[in-house]
Motif scaffolding. Sequence first.
Motif, short mmCIF file in Angstrom:
data_model
loop_
_atom_site.label_atom_id
_atom_site.label_comp_id
_atom_site.label_asym_id
_atom_site.label_seq_id
_atom_site.Cartn_x
_atom_site.Cartn_y
_atom_site.Cartn_z
N CYS A 47 0.85 -1.19 0.00
CA CYS A 47 0.00 0.00 0.00
C CYS A 47 0.88 1.24 0.00
CB CYS A 47 -0.91 0.01 1.22
SG CYS A 47 -2.16 -1.28 1.18
N THR A 48 0.57 2.18 -0.87
CA THR A 48 1.39 3.38 -0.97
C THR A 48 0.57 4.62 -0.67
OG1 THR A 48 0.97 3.55 -3.36
CG2 THR A 48 2.94 2.36 -2.66
N LEU A 74 10.35 4.83 -2.30
CA LEU A 74 9.64 3.76 -2.98
C LEU A 74 10.47 2.97 -3.98
CD1 LEU A 74 6.97 2.26 -3.38
CD2 LEU A 74 6.26 4.10 -4.94
N PRO A 75 11.29 3.62 -4.85
CA PRO A 75 12.06 2.84 -5.83
C PRO A 75 12.96 1.78 -5.20
CG PRO A 75 12.04 5.15 -6.45
CD PRO A 75 11.44 5.08 -5.07
N GLN A 76 13.61 2.11 -4.08
CA GLN A 76 14.47 1.12 -3.42
C GLN A 76 13.68 -0.10 -2.97
OE1 GLN A 76 16.40 4.08 -0.60
NE2 GLN A 76 18.16 2.78 -1.05
N GLN A 77 12.49 0.13 -2.45
CA GLN A 77 11.68 -0.99 -1.99
C GLN A 77 11.18 -1.81 -3.16
OE1 GLN A 77 11.24 -3.06 0.05
NE2 GLN A 77 9.36 -2.96 1.25
N THR A 81 4.50 9.62 -6.30
CA THR A 81 4.34 8.18 -6.12
C THR A 81 3.65 7.52 -7.31
OG1 THR A 81 4.31 8.33 -3.70
CG2 THR A 81 3.27 6.40 -4.68
N LYS A 82 2.57 8.10 -7.78
CA LYS A 82 1.81 7.48 -8.88
C LYS A 82 2.65 7.35 -10.14
CE LYS A 82 -2.75 9.06 -7.30
NZ LYS A 82 -3.94 9.88 -7.63
N ASP A 116 5.76 -2.61 3.50
CA ASP A 116 5.71 -1.16 3.65
C ASP A 116 6.34 -0.52 2.42
OD1 ASP A 116 4.51 -1.38 6.08
OD2 ASP A 116 6.27 -0.87 7.28
N GLN A 117 6.08 0.76 2.23
CA GLN A 117 6.54 1.43 1.01
C GLN A 117 7.96 1.98 1.11
OE1 GLN A 117 3.91 4.77 0.33
NE2 GLN A 117 4.54 5.82 2.21
N ASP A 118 8.53 2.01 2.31
CA ASP A 118 9.82 2.69 2.47
C ASP A 118 10.91 1.80 3.06
OD1 ASP A 118 8.50 2.55 4.87
OD2 ASP A 118 8.34 4.71 5.16
N ASP A 119 10.68 0.48 3.10
CA ASP A 119 11.69 -0.45 3.60
C ASP A 119 12.57 -0.96 2.46
OD1 ASP A 119 10.59 -0.18 6.11
OD2 ASP A 119 9.43 -2.03 5.99
N ILE A 120 13.50 -1.84 2.81
CA ILE A 120 14.29 -2.58 1.82
C ILE A 120 14.31 -4.04 2.27
CG2 ILE A 120 16.54 -2.89 0.74
CD1 ILE A 120 17.11 0.06 1.29
#
Length: 296
Positions: A10-11, A18-21, A46-47, A91-95
């Motif tokens: 979910c974003t 976001l790209p890293q995740q 994001t979109k 999550d949207q910001d993890d790795i």
Amino acid sequence: MEPLISIALCTYNGANFLPQQLDSILNQTYKNIELVIVDDGSSDGTKDILKQYAVKHEQIKLYFNEKNIGFNANFQKAIAYCLGDFIAISDQDDIWLKNKLELLYQSIGNNWLIFSNSSFINEQGEITSGQLLNETFSLKGKTFKSLLFSNFVTGHTSLFSKKFKPFLFPIPKEGFYDWWMGFIAIYHQKITYLAEKLTLHRIHNNSVMYKLQGRDERYKEIIDNLAMTKNYKNLDKNDERLIYKLFKTYSSLGFFDKIFLVKMFFTNYHLLFPDLKPRHGLSRLNYALKLVRKTY
């Protein structure tokens, strides 16, 4: 062929990380995946990022909400779209570590849900001190009572079977969806833990874990969780009465309510607070009194 694993992501205004995740998910060693993404009305870039990735990667199924529906409802929507035999939460910001899905799948067995540990990273992606769960964490001796006042099952570390969906839905509007997941899985004793740090969990100014809880926030969190768990449809009658009693006690907090809580904390200390140090006798009573005074 290996079973399909869906990832529910979910974003919301997550363009910075976001790209890293997305890259860490798409580069997993476990290859038979679909990535289900539901954006909840982002107003940053994001979109655009999601559309660019969806064009390049056929594993991505992309959905955009017409209006913001909130955290829990959006995860329910994303999970409902998942077609996999197993579903992982992101999550949207993890790795993610490259072998995260592979290890979780290999370790879930006949359980409904498996969860793991996380290392913390900062905004620059550097590993910092600390981790989500202690090295000594174990499910041994824990019951559903261990999840009434605090949560150790986090969505971003979890993988669950599609067999879990009928028990999980509907996800309550209040509270935290992962607390709900953990409660149901442990209530049915269909949960296991993999003591591996498989996620780099980013702590930053907008993350939930960054925000310190005051007394009022902590009180509301407990109320929301008790309100959520007391309505679980498969509760044993005795368990239902216990959770309802706790909910009513927290909702009024009169003199006799506080007496009840002290007694409850004292008698069930090892189940309610299993990861705190062992206490007995006067030490346990003093802690129960302190907890009631401090929180309420």
